[in-house]
Motif scaffolding. Structure first.
Motif, PDB file in Angstrom:
ATOM      1  N   ILE A  78       0.835  -1.216   0.000  1.00  0.00           N
ATOM      2  CA  ILE A  78       0.000   0.000   0.000  1.00  0.00           C
ATOM      3  C   ILE A  78       0.863   1.257   0.000  1.00  0.00           C
ATOM      4  N   PHE A  79       2.019   1.163   0.638  1.00  0.00           N
ATOM      5  CA  PHE A  79       2.832   2.367   0.845  1.00  0.00           C
ATOM      6  C   PHE A  79       4.060   2.454  -0.039  1.00  0.00           C
ATOM      7  N   MET A 135       4.631   5.715  -1.857  1.00  0.00           N
ATOM      8  CA  MET A 135       4.393   6.994  -1.157  1.00  0.00           C
ATOM      9  C   MET A 135       5.492   8.005  -1.491  1.00  0.00           C
ATOM     10  N   SER A 136       5.117   9.266  -1.399  1.00  0.00           N
ATOM     11  CA  SER A 136       6.058  10.327  -1.753  1.00  0.00           C
ATOM     12  C   SER A 136       7.129  10.444  -0.670  1.00  0.00           C
ATOM     13  N   HIS A 142       5.902  12.039   2.462  1.00  0.00           N
ATOM     14  CA  HIS A 142       4.753  11.447   3.169  1.00  0.00           C
ATOM     15  C   HIS A 142       4.940  11.427   4.685  1.00  0.00           C
ATOM     16  N   HIS A 151       4.737  14.797   6.301  1.00  0.00           N
ATOM     17  CA  HIS A 151       3.382  15.348   6.263  1.00  0.00           C
ATOM     18  C   HIS A 151       2.496  14.706   7.333  1.00  0.00           C
ATOM     19  N   VAL A 152       2.651  13.403   7.506  1.00  0.00           N
ATOM     20  CA  VAL A 152       1.833  12.728   8.529  1.00  0.00           C
ATOM     21  C   VAL A 152       2.253  13.203   9.929  1.00  0.00           C
ATOM     22  N   PHE A 191       0.791  16.607  10.317  1.00  0.00           N
ATOM     23  CA  PHE A 191      -0.670  16.525  10.452  1.00  0.00           C
ATOM     24  C   PHE A 191      -1.041  16.157  11.890  1.00  0.00           C
ATOM     25  N   MET A 248      -5.957  15.665   2.889  1.00  0.00           N
ATOM     26  CA  MET A 248      -5.584  14.429   3.589  1.00  0.00           C
ATOM     27  C   MET A 248      -6.630  13.351   3.317  1.00  0.00           C
ATOM     28  N   LYS A 255      -6.371  11.745  -0.072  1.00  0.00           N
ATOM     29  CA  LYS A 255      -5.258  10.793  -0.234  1.00  0.00           C
ATOM     30  C   LYS A 255      -5.681   9.359   0.064  1.00  0.00           C
ATOM     31  N   HIS A 256      -6.744   9.186   0.823  1.00  0.00           N
ATOM     32  CA  HIS A 256      -7.166   7.833   1.206  1.00  0.00           C
ATOM     33  C   HIS A 256      -8.254   7.267   0.300  1.00  0.00           C
ATOM     34  N   LYS A 297      -8.412   3.674  -1.865  1.00  0.00           N
ATOM     35  CA  LYS A 297      -7.284   2.804  -1.456  1.00  0.00           C
ATOM     36  C   LYS A 297      -7.784   1.444  -0.944  1.00  0.00           C
ATOM     37  N   LEU A 306      -8.755   0.163   1.945  1.00  0.00           N
ATOM     38  CA  LEU A 306      -8.059  -0.340   3.140  1.00  0.00           C
ATOM     39  C   LEU A 306      -8.987  -1.289   3.895  1.00  0.00           C
ATOM     40  N   TRP A 350      -1.446  -1.000  11.073  1.00  0.00           N
ATOM     41  CA  TRP A 350      -0.958   0.392  11.068  1.00  0.00           C
ATOM     42  C   TRP A 350      -0.921   0.920  12.504  1.00  0.00           C
ATOM     43  N   TYR A 393      -7.390   8.922  19.518  1.00  0.00           N
ATOM     44  CA  TYR A 393      -7.265   9.604  18.226  1.00  0.00           C
ATOM     45  C   TYR A 393      -6.975   8.606  17.102  1.00  0.00           C
ATOM     46  N   GLY A 419      -9.162   8.255  13.874  1.00  0.00           N
ATOM     47  CA  GLY A 419      -8.606   8.655  12.574  1.00  0.00           C
ATOM     48  C   GLY A 419      -8.463   7.491  11.614  1.00  0.00           C
TER      49      GLY A 419
HETATM   50  C1  HEM Z   1      -4.931   8.822  12.120  1.00  0.00           C
HETATM   51  C2  HEM Z   1      -4.799   8.147  10.995  1.00  0.00           C
HETATM   52  C3  HEM Z   1      -4.164   8.678   9.737  1.00  0.00           C
HETATM   53  C4  HEM Z   1      -3.644   9.903   9.453  1.00  0.00           C
HETATM   54  C5  HEM Z   1      -3.554  11.136  10.336  1.00  0.00           C
HETATM   55  C6  HEM Z   1      -3.150   9.847   8.091  1.00  0.00           C
HETATM   56  C7  HEM Z   1      -2.573  10.912   7.431  1.00  0.00           C
HETATM   57  C8  HEM Z   1      -2.206  10.925   6.117  1.00  0.00           C
HETATM   58  C9  HEM Z   1      -1.685  12.066   5.403  1.00  0.00           C
HETATM   59  C10 HEM Z   1      -1.433  13.451   6.011  1.00  0.00           C
HETATM   60  C11 HEM Z   1      -1.480  11.689   4.130  1.00  0.00           C
HETATM   61  C12 HEM Z   1      -0.946  12.583   2.996  1.00  0.00           C
HETATM   62  C13 HEM Z   1       0.548  12.496   2.945  1.00  0.00           C
HETATM   63  C14 HEM Z   1       1.175  13.396   1.893  1.00  0.00           C
HETATM   64  O1  HEM Z   1       0.746  14.545   1.746  1.00  0.00           O
HETATM   65  O2  HEM Z   1       2.080  12.947   1.194  1.00  0.00           O
HETATM   66  C15 HEM Z   1      -1.853  10.290   4.023  1.00  0.00           C
HETATM   67  C16 HEM Z   1      -1.766   9.524   2.880  1.00  0.00           C
HETATM   68  C17 HEM Z   1      -1.956   8.166   2.836  1.00  0.00           C
HETATM   69  N1  HEM Z   1      -2.365   7.360   3.876  1.00  0.00           N
HETATM   70 FE1  HEM Z   1      -2.908   7.976   5.697  1.00  0.00          FE
HETATM   71  N2  HEM Z   1      -3.382   8.604   7.577  1.00  0.00           N
HETATM   72  C18 HEM Z   1      -3.988   7.855   8.560  1.00  0.00           C
HETATM   73  C19 HEM Z   1      -4.347   6.525   8.468  1.00  0.00           C
HETATM   74  C20 HEM Z   1      -3.999   5.688   7.439  1.00  0.00           C
HETATM   75  C21 HEM Z   1      -4.142   4.244   7.438  1.00  0.00           C
HETATM   76  C22 HEM Z   1      -4.716   3.424   8.602  1.00  0.00           C
HETATM   77  C23 HEM Z   1      -3.659   3.796   6.242  1.00  0.00           C
HETATM   78  C24 HEM Z   1      -3.511   2.403   5.729  1.00  0.00           C
HETATM   79  C25 HEM Z   1      -3.359   1.330   6.483  1.00  0.00           C
HETATM   80  C26 HEM Z   1      -3.260   4.970   5.474  1.00  0.00           C
HETATM   81  C27 HEM Z   1      -2.761   4.954   4.189  1.00  0.00           C
HETATM   82  C28 HEM Z   1      -2.397   6.055   3.456  1.00  0.00           C
HETATM   83  C29 HEM Z   1      -1.965   5.999   2.065  1.00  0.00           C
HETATM   84  C30 HEM Z   1      -1.839   4.725   1.227  1.00  0.00           C
HETATM   85  C31 HEM Z   1      -1.692   7.320   1.674  1.00  0.00           C
HETATM   86  C32 HEM Z   1      -1.225   7.802   0.306  1.00  0.00           C
HETATM   87  C33 HEM Z   1       0.254   7.502   0.191  1.00  0.00           C
HETATM   88  C34 HEM Z   1       0.843   7.944  -1.127  1.00  0.00           C
HETATM   89  O3  HEM Z   1       1.196   9.136  -1.255  1.00  0.00           O
HETATM   90  O4  HEM Z   1       0.939   7.090  -2.027  1.00  0.00           O
HETATM   91  N3  HEM Z   1      -3.469   6.086   6.229  1.00  0.00           N
HETATM   92  N4  HEM Z   1      -2.270   9.856   5.246  1.00  0.00           N
END
Ligand code: HEM
Length: 158
Positions: A40-41, A44-45, A48, A51-52, A55, A76, A79-80, A83, A85, A93, A119, A123
């Motif tokens: 899945i990841f 990623m950029s 990434h 940014h997380v 965030f 944000m 971005k999901h 996908k 999930l 995760w 949280y 989230g």
């Molecule tokens: C509190 C929970 C979460 C937060 C705060 C969060 C936050 C973020 C943020 C800020 C981005 C954008 C990153 C960027 O700008 O490059 C992102 C992208 C993404 N997140 Fe999450 N996320 C959460 C949960 C999850 C979970 C549980 C999964 C998968 C198991 C997930 C999978 C992804 C994927 C696949 C991307 C896109 C990655 C790419 O650029 O190819 N996220 N997330």
């Protein structure tokens, strides 16, 4: 007599931005070694993980680094989308992130950890729900979420 005690934000209690950046740096190294999450990841950029970190730091009361320079709540969520999930992805995760928090020695007091877990449960469940959609009607100006100490009321006093 009442005392004017300033309660720190979760961001401050955690130790500030370097802690969040180290947390996601270490976490995404684990993610890329995890057979369930790696596919899945893997695309990623390079930004990434930062940014997380930014965030989550902002949600926990830190500076607006994410929303003023890197994205928005709307972006944000986008971005999901699509996908697809699963609950297994979500649980792994969360487990890896909490494992990383332990390894790096983030505050382990019950109040802080229950707020963090609260949280993350919130989230990540929203991320899974959104990931089933290809498009989502959502206000682009929607504010960033905010998270605090919750019902536990304040930081741990030993
Ligand atoms: C509190 C929970 C979460 C937060 C705060 C969060 C936050 C973020 C943020 C800020 C981005 C954008 C990153 C960027 O700008 O490059 C992102 C992208 C993404 N997140 Fe999450 N996320 C959460 C949960 C999850 C979970 C549980 C999964 C998968 C198991 C997930 C999978 C992804 C994927 C696949 C991307 C896109 C990655 C790419 O650029 O190819 N996220 N997330």
């Amino acid at each position: 007599m009442t005392t004017d005690k300033k309660i720190p934000t979760l961001y401050e209690w955690a130790g500030g931005m370097p802690v969040f950046e180290k947390l996601t740096d270490t976490f995404y190294k684990k993610v890329l070694k995890d057979p369930l999450l790696e596919p899945i990841f893997k695309h990623m950029s390079p930004e990434h993980q930062q940014h997380v970190a930014h965030f989550i730091a902002e949600v926990f009361g830190g500076p607006k680094t994410y929303s003023e320079g890197e994205g928005s709540h709307y972006q944000m969520v986008q971005k999901h989308l699509g996908k697809h999930l699963t609950e297994q992805h979500r649980q792994r995760w969360v487990a890896l992130l909490l494992e990383t928090a332990d390894e790096l020695g983030l505050p382990a007091d019950p109040e802080f950890r229950s707020a963090v877990v609260g949280y993350l449960e919130w989230g990540t469940r929203i991320a899974v729900i959104n990931s089933r959609e290809e498009q989502l009607e959502m206000d682009k100006e929607q504010p960033m979420p905010r998270w605090g100490w919750g019902e536990t009321g304040g930081p741990y006093v030993p």
